[in-house]
Design a protein around this motif. Structure first.
Motif, PDB file in Angstrom:
ATOM      1  N   ILE A 151       0.802  -1.217   0.000  1.00 42.12           N
ATOM      2  CA  ILE A 151       0.000   0.000   0.000  1.00 42.12           C
ATOM      3  C   ILE A 151       0.840   1.275   0.000  1.00 42.12           C
ATOM      4  O   ILE A 151       0.343   2.345  -0.307  1.00 42.12           O
ATOM      5  CB  ILE A 151      -1.024   0.028   1.163  1.00 42.12           C
ATOM      6  CG1 ILE A 151      -0.331   0.006   2.525  1.00 42.12           C
ATOM      7  CG2 ILE A 151      -2.002  -1.128   1.051  1.00 42.12           C
ATOM      8  CD1 ILE A 151      -1.298   0.256   3.683  1.00 42.12           C
ATOM      9  N   MET A 311     -10.820  -1.625  12.926  1.00 41.44           N
ATOM     10  CA  MET A 311     -10.078  -1.624  11.663  1.00 41.44           C
ATOM     11  C   MET A 311     -10.155  -0.272  10.973  1.00 41.44           C
ATOM     12  O   MET A 311      -9.269   0.108  10.206  1.00 41.44           O
ATOM     13  CB  MET A 311     -10.651  -2.730  10.761  1.00 41.44           C
ATOM     14  CG  MET A 311      -9.764  -3.089   9.598  1.00 41.44           C
ATOM     15  SD  MET A 311      -8.145  -3.717  10.105  1.00 41.44           S
ATOM     16  CE  MET A 311      -7.088  -2.797   9.012  1.00 41.44           C
ATOM     17  N   CYS A 314      -7.335   2.433  10.896  1.00 37.59           N
ATOM     18  CA  CYS A 314      -6.147   2.259  10.041  1.00 37.59           C
ATOM     19  C   CYS A 314      -5.780   3.534   9.297  1.00 37.59           C
ATOM     20  O   CYS A 314      -6.628   4.186   8.690  1.00 37.59           O
ATOM     21  CB  CYS A 314      -6.418   1.143   9.050  1.00 37.59           C
ATOM     22  SG  CYS A 314      -5.074   0.858   7.896  1.00 37.59           S
ATOM     23  N   ILE A 315      -4.497   3.902   9.349  1.00 42.56           N
ATOM     24  CA  ILE A 315      -4.043   5.069   8.608  1.00 42.56           C
ATOM     25  C   ILE A 315      -3.198   4.666   7.394  1.00 42.56           C
ATOM     26  O   ILE A 315      -2.454   5.471   6.843  1.00 42.56           O
ATOM     27  CB  ILE A 315      -3.274   6.065   9.506  1.00 42.56           C
ATOM     28  CG1 ILE A 315      -2.076   5.390  10.179  1.00 42.56           C
ATOM     29  CG2 ILE A 315      -4.205   6.679  10.542  1.00 42.56           C
ATOM     30  CD1 ILE A 315      -1.159   6.352  10.932  1.00 42.56           C
ATOM     31  N   ARG A 316      -3.294   3.403   7.004  1.00 43.35           N
ATOM     32  CA  ARG A 316      -2.669   2.926   5.764  1.00 43.35           C
ATOM     33  C   ARG A 316      -1.159   3.192   5.726  1.00 43.35           C
ATOM     34  O   ARG A 316      -0.646   3.727   4.735  1.00 43.35           O
ATOM     35  CB  ARG A 316      -3.319   3.579   4.531  1.00 43.35           C
ATOM     36  CG  ARG A 316      -4.818   3.430   4.436  1.00 43.35           C
ATOM     37  CD  ARG A 316      -5.210   2.011   4.067  1.00 43.35           C
ATOM     38  NE  ARG A 316      -6.613   1.918   3.694  1.00 43.35           N
ATOM     39  CZ  ARG A 316      -7.605   1.557   4.516  1.00 43.35           C
ATOM     40  NH1 ARG A 316      -7.337   1.260   5.773  1.00 43.35           N
ATOM     41  NH2 ARG A 316      -8.846   1.466   4.075  1.00 43.35           N
ATOM     42  N   CYS A 317      -0.470   2.830   6.803  1.00 39.29           N
ATOM     43  CA  CYS A 317       0.970   3.097   6.850  1.00 39.29           C
ATOM     44  C   CYS A 317       1.780   1.936   6.308  1.00 39.29           C
ATOM     45  O   CYS A 317       2.942   2.094   5.949  1.00 39.29           O
ATOM     46  CB  CYS A 317       1.395   3.393   8.289  1.00 39.29           C
ATOM     47  SG  CYS A 317       1.368   1.926   9.339  1.00 39.29           S
ATOM     48  N   GLY A 318       1.204   0.741   6.291  1.00 39.57           N
ATOM     49  CA  GLY A 318       1.924  -0.409   5.756  1.00 39.57           C
ATOM     50  C   GLY A 318       2.861  -1.096   6.740  1.00 39.57           C
ATOM     51  O   GLY A 318       3.498  -2.099   6.395  1.00 39.57           O
ATOM     52  N   ALA A 319       2.957  -0.593   7.966  1.00 34.22           N
ATOM     53  CA  ALA A 319       3.891  -1.212   8.917  1.00 34.22           C
ATOM     54  C   ALA A 319       3.537  -2.675   9.167  1.00 34.22           C
ATOM     55  O   ALA A 319       4.414  -3.519   9.324  1.00 34.22           O
ATOM     56  CB  ALA A 319       3.887  -0.441  10.242  1.00 34.22           C
ATOM     57  N   CYS A 320       2.232  -2.978   9.197  1.00 34.79           N
ATOM     58  CA  CYS A 320       1.852  -4.362   9.497  1.00 34.79           C
ATOM     59  C   CYS A 320       2.391  -5.319   8.437  1.00 34.79           C
ATOM     60  O   CYS A 320       2.890  -6.397   8.761  1.00 34.79           O
ATOM     61  CB  CYS A 320       0.332  -4.488   9.647  1.00 34.79           C
ATOM     62  SG  CYS A 320      -0.631  -3.844   8.274  1.00 34.79           S
ATOM     63  N   MET A 343      -3.466  -6.096   7.391  1.00 35.49           N
ATOM     64  CA  MET A 343      -4.656  -5.236   7.297  1.00 35.49           C
ATOM     65  C   MET A 343      -5.555  -5.698   6.153  1.00 35.49           C
ATOM     66  O   MET A 343      -6.779  -5.671   6.255  1.00 35.49           O
ATOM     67  CB  MET A 343      -4.269  -3.758   7.165  1.00 35.49           C
ATOM     68  CG  MET A 343      -3.327  -3.412   6.043  1.00 35.49           C
ATOM     69  SD  MET A 343      -4.104  -3.100   4.453  1.00 35.49           S
ATOM     70  CE  MET A 343      -4.639  -1.429   4.669  1.00 35.49           C
ATOM     71  N   CYS A 374       1.612  -1.603  14.815  1.00 33.72           N
ATOM     72  CA  CYS A 374       0.539  -0.755  14.268  1.00 33.72           C
ATOM     73  C   CYS A 374       0.437   0.552  15.062  1.00 33.72           C
ATOM     74  O   CYS A 374       0.240   0.540  16.264  1.00 33.72           O
ATOM     75  CB  CYS A 374      -0.797  -1.495  14.318  1.00 33.72           C
ATOM     76  SG  CYS A 374      -2.175  -0.438  13.801  1.00 33.72           S
ATOM     77  N   PRO A 375       0.586   1.696  14.391  1.00 33.82           N
ATOM     78  CA  PRO A 375       0.611   2.969  15.109  1.00 33.82           C
ATOM     79  C   PRO A 375      -0.708   3.284  15.807  1.00 33.82           C
ATOM     80  O   PRO A 375      -0.716   4.032  16.779  1.00 33.82           O
ATOM     81  CB  PRO A 375       0.896   3.990  14.007  1.00 33.82           C
ATOM     82  CG  PRO A 375       0.498   3.326  12.739  1.00 33.82           C
ATOM     83  CD  PRO A 375       0.764   1.869  12.942  1.00 33.82           C
ATOM     84  N   VAL A 376      -1.800   2.724  15.327  1.00 37.62           N
ATOM     85  CA  VAL A 376      -3.083   2.995  15.966  1.00 37.62           C
ATOM     86  C   VAL A 376      -3.604   1.767  16.715  1.00 37.62           C
ATOM     87  O   VAL A 376      -4.805   1.649  16.978  1.00 37.62           O
ATOM     88  CB  VAL A 376      -4.127   3.521  14.949  1.00 37.62           C
ATOM     89  CG1 VAL A 376      -3.817   4.970  14.584  1.00 37.62           C
ATOM     90  CG2 VAL A 376      -4.153   2.673  13.693  1.00 37.62           C
ATOM     91  N   ILE A 378      -4.256  -1.409  16.266  1.00 38.42           N
ATOM     92  CA  ILE A 378      -5.362  -2.264  15.837  1.00 38.42           C
ATOM     93  C   ILE A 378      -5.003  -3.705  16.201  1.00 38.42           C
ATOM     94  O   ILE A 378      -3.933  -4.178  15.842  1.00 38.42           O
ATOM     95  CB  ILE A 378      -5.602  -2.138  14.320  1.00 38.42           C
ATOM     96  CG1 ILE A 378      -5.968  -0.682  13.986  1.00 38.42           C
ATOM     97  CG2 ILE A 378      -6.700  -3.095  13.861  1.00 38.42           C
ATOM     98  CD1 ILE A 378      -6.075  -0.408  12.502  1.00 38.42           C
ATOM     99  N   LEU A 380      -4.896  -6.622  15.175  1.00 34.03           N
ATOM    100  CA  LEU A 380      -5.104  -7.379  13.934  1.00 34.03           C
ATOM    101  C   LEU A 380      -5.287  -8.880  14.163  1.00 34.03           C
ATOM    102  O   LEU A 380      -6.208  -9.475  13.602  1.00 34.03           O
ATOM    103  CB  LEU A 380      -3.961  -7.087  12.957  1.00 34.03           C
ATOM    104  CG  LEU A 380      -3.958  -5.649  12.435  1.00 34.03           C
ATOM    105  CD1 LEU A 380      -2.561  -5.206  12.020  1.00 34.03           C
ATOM    106  CD2 LEU A 380      -4.918  -5.495  11.274  1.00 34.03           C
TER     107      LEU A 380
HETATM  108  S1  SF4 Z   1       0.018  -1.021  10.693  1.00 34.43           S
HETATM  109 FE1  SF4 Z   1      -2.038  -0.464  11.400  1.00 34.43          FE
HETATM  110  S2  SF4 Z   1      -2.381   1.577  10.552  1.00 34.43           S
HETATM  111 FE2  SF4 Z   1      -0.643   0.726   9.442  1.00 34.43          FE
HETATM  112  S3  SF4 Z   1      -1.564  -0.222   7.617  1.00 34.43           S
HETATM  113 FE3  SF4 Z   1      -1.397  -1.821   9.146  1.00 34.43          FE
HETATM  114  S4  SF4 Z   1      -3.380  -1.807  10.197  1.00 34.43           S
HETATM  115 FE4  SF4 Z   1      -3.222   0.126   9.062  1.00 34.43          FE
END
Ligand code: SF4
Lengths: 476, 268
Positions: A151, A311, A314-320, A343, A374-376, A378, A380
């Motif tokens: 992403i 869910m 999610c701020i779509r950071c891609g860390a997960c 995610m 995950c910065p927020v 979640i 998962l």
């Molecule tokens: S690490 Fe968390 S915030 Fe970032 S994309 Fe994955 S689910 Fe979303």
């Protein structure tokens, strides 16, 4: 995009065997994780920031209708227009209609995952427009006619050689006749071509990292500056965004931005952070004449109402996905839809259904690395387990597994029979393994060995049996 | 049919119920014996309820929550009477701690599950964090590396406790592997549902282990260790696999996981 998640098993095996893909994945492997760790270590208040981010997101989701209204009012006040798309189909139609009404021919696009989700490009091309992606990674996969595999880094699955080939094949018409080999050369080549497109474009479409309710502002982050050019040069700017992107204030957006860059690429802040509010006002030197926002629901409000609300933080950071060992082994395309990795394994079944995407929540060891980064925050793995539960209730999983589980539960609640069964099993396996101490194959357990491993044999006696004997001896 | 065949508890010593786990019970009784020995060194009175079976993870992680709840009720009944429940596995200890989630709508059982969760500990963290154990009396003159199993590491924050105790083992040298916190690919039924992906993950893990040059790999979860031993065995390399408790209790003088019987755990 037509989901291919039902074929996850086959596609993941193909990915494991694809040597070029493995080269690309290995090269990317630790880079992001190491950079993120460094950025997080450099910010002592990172965890406090995460707590604030969670609070901001939860609060906004709690009052989403209110903040969406505020946001829409602010957009209209600044001279923009808001369009509500309840489905992907609606979103496609709205975008096409705006482009038609604007008499557009050429459309530039900034990176937008919601755009991928609703399939904006295909719809526009079908309607006869020329669409050019301006994010370098997106541009590359557009040349390759592939969906993104990550992403944040959509072309992470491509090697440098493959990218050089793509330019070679596609840029002849722009006068490129030799094969490029160095990255800066390729970046430069794309820049040259894109520059002309920016200038010729009638409409620019971007995504949104955040939508600020108090001001009606759209925030996007890029490292290439392509977002700026896409929203300010064409006559018409269209923002496509999921409804969950809204945050109450600019300050909230800043809190999230600080987390986003660090979690995604390990940067303190991305190179460009672009704020755009409404069309050009009189006296402005640049900006579009028309400013449209397409707010996409497409299943989000039903997530809000059930077990998967978290869910939507999610701020779509891609860390997960950067920390997921399964993603690291197979890459993003095997997941078969727009969002890959952890995610995506939550979002995809919710969007395209468990029947199509039932493999995704199962293809996870529940190791928890994703939730840890995950910065927020979640949870998962918990959400994936909840999806497995849903699958179980809908009786969609494998039948033999169901029977096996039922038998096991019965067994575990009958300790005498359990004791006897385990004693026999331990003894038999030890005897069968013989002098080797492990199995190299075994009937009915073929799947274990398909993983390229032996199976160690038990010691021979169960612990419970050993213990009982010891207790007897102690008493004597 | 609970406990009760054991020695009477001495006043002042906590009564610990050992939940040995189904894998240790069937595959590696030595881990159970090591746990008992270590708990006794930590001045606990150890009992082993005969009614115990499995923690319920297979059901829980495959979405059969009703099945998991059934197993959980059974386990709660078997262990309720103890001061502590100790488990030589981060994964199973984590499951016991998750029991309250299975009874969201049954307040009676939820309370019992919460009580159970509150007194459940993984073995090594129990010894160090609860019983204050700082050293063991054991010797093991080999170079070892340590794999951090995911559930212990992330759900229970077990990282430095086993290393602290290992540092007190006579003659033992710990050599950390790269990516020691990366999953080995076991994941319960994951390893048979997606064997190719799991196989890749464990091959990467085996490579990280072999790269240290260590002669032995240790860990705190038998699921992971069976997976790792299976891969190392397939590669025919000379790395032996033990549960960390076996080394700490000084009883790692038996063959490692997947080693030929009677090989005494000596280097291959
Ligand atoms: S690490 Fe968390 S915030 Fe970032 S994309 Fe994955 S689910 Fe979303």
């Amino acid at each position: 995009m037509q989901p291919l998640s039902h074929a996850f098993k086959e596609r993941s095996v193909q990915a494991l065997q694809d040597e070029t893909l493995q080269v690309a994945l290995n090269r990317a492997k630790d880079g992001f994780a190491v950079k993120r760790a460094r950025a997080v270590d450099g910010l002592p208040e990172f965890d406090a920031l995460r707590d604030r981010a969670v609070a901001i997101r939860n609060h906004t989701l709690e009052h989403l209708d209110h903040y969406l209204e505020r946001y829409a009012d602010a957009v209209e006040r600044s001279g923009g227009r808001v369009h509500w798309a309840s489905s992907a189909e609606d979103a496609r139609r709205i975008v096409v209609d705006i482009c038609r009404a604007a008499g557009a021919r050429m459309i530039t696009k900034g990176k937008s995952m919601v755009g991928e989700e609703v399939g904006v490009n295909d719809a526009l091309e079908e309607a006869g427009f020329e669409v050019v992606e301006t994010d370098l990674g997106e541009y590359i996969i557009q040349l390759a006619h592939e969906p993104p595999s990550h992403i944040i880094v959509p072309a992470v699955h491509k090697t440098r050689g493959q990218i050089a080939d793509l330019f070679h094949e596609n840029h002849q018409k722009y006068g490129l006749h030799r094969k490029l080999s160095e990255v800066p050369e390729m970046v430069n080549e794309a820049r040259q071509v894109l520059r002309a497109k920016y200038l010729a474009a009638d409409v620019g479409i971007t995504g949104a990292n955040f939508l600020i309710a108090e001001t009606g502002t759209n925030v996007i982050v890029t490292n290439e500056g392509n977002g700026d050019l896409t929203c300010s040069l064409p006559r018409v700017h269209i923002v496509t965004a999921g409804i969950e992107k809204v945050v109450p204030t600019a300050e909230d957006a800043t809190t999230l931005l600080r987390l986003l860059a660090r979690s995604a690429t390990g940067q303190d802040l991305t190179t460009y952070t672009t704020f755009s509010t409404g069309p050009k006002r009189s006296g402005d030197t640049d900006g579009p004449d028309e400013y449209h926002v397409v707010l996409v629901d497409s299943g989000r409000s039903s997530m809000l109402a059930d077990d998967f609300r978290e869910m939507l933080r999610c701020i779509r950071c891609g860390a997960c996905m950067n920390h997921c060992p399964v993603y690291g082994a197979i890459g993003g395309h095997a997941y078969g839809w727009v969002y890959p990795g952890p995610m995506g394994s939550v979002l995809t079944p919710l969007s395209v259904g468990l029947k199509e995407a039932g493999n995704l929540p199962n293809a996870c060891t529940l190791n928890g690395h994703c939730a840890e980064v995950c910065p927020v925050r979640i949870p998962l793995p918990d959400l994936l387990r909840t999806l497995r539960h849903r699958e179980y209730q809908l009786r969609l999983g494998l039948k033999p597994l169901r029977w096996g589980l039922a038998a096991w539960v019965w067994f575990t609640s009958h300790p005498r029979i359990y004791r006897l069964g385990t004693r026999v099993q331990a003894r038999m396996l030890a005897l069968l393994a013989g002098r080797k101490g492990r199995f190299t194959r075994m009937p009915l357990a073929g799947s274990w060995f398909k993983g390229g491993r032996d199976l160690p044999a038990p010691q021979g006696e169960t612990f419970m049996a050993v213990w009982k004997r010891r207790q007897r001896e102690r008493k004597q | 049919m609970t406990a009760a065949t054991e020695m009477p508890a001495t006043p002042g010593r906590p009564r610990v119920g050992l939940f040995v786990t189904c894998l240790a019970d069937i595959y590696r009784p030595n881990v159970g014996l090591a746990a008992v020995a270590l708990l006794e060194q930590a001045d606990c009175s150890v009992e082993v309820p005969q009614a115990q079976t499995c923690c319920g993870q297979p059901s829980y992680n495959n979405g059969d929550l009703a099945g998991a709840a059934k197993t959980a009720r059974h386990t709660i009944e078997a262990f309720e009477e103890f001061d502590y429940v100790v488990v030589p596995s981060g994964s199973c200890a984590g499951m016991l701690r998750d029991y309250p989630r299975l009874f969201a709508s049954e307040s009676g059982w939820r309370q019992r599950a919460e009580a159970m969760a509150g007194k459940t500990h993984e073995l090594i963290s129990f010894l160090t964090d609860v019983r204050g154990m700082a050293a063991v009396q054991a010797s093991f003159g080999r170079v070892v590396t340590y794999h951090d199993s995911c559930h212990g590491l992330r759900a229970l924050r077990i990282k430095e406790q086993p290393r602290r105790l290992l540092a007190s083992v006579d003659g033992l040298e710990l050599r950390e592997m790269g990516d020691s916190e990366v999953c080995c690919g076991f994941g319960g039924t994951f390893c048979v549902k997606y064997p190719e992906i799991s196989g890749r993950m464990v091959a990467d893990k085996a490579a990280a282990i072999t790269a240290t040059g260590a002669d032995v790999v240790l860990g705190g979860d038998l699921g992971c260790l069976l997976n790792i031993a299976g891969r190392l065995g397939r590669e025919g390399g000379g790395v032996h696999v033990y549960h960390v408790a076996e080394v700490l209790a000084g009883i790692a003088d038996v063959p490692g996981l997947g080693d030929p019987p009677g090989s005494g755990g000596e280097p291959r």
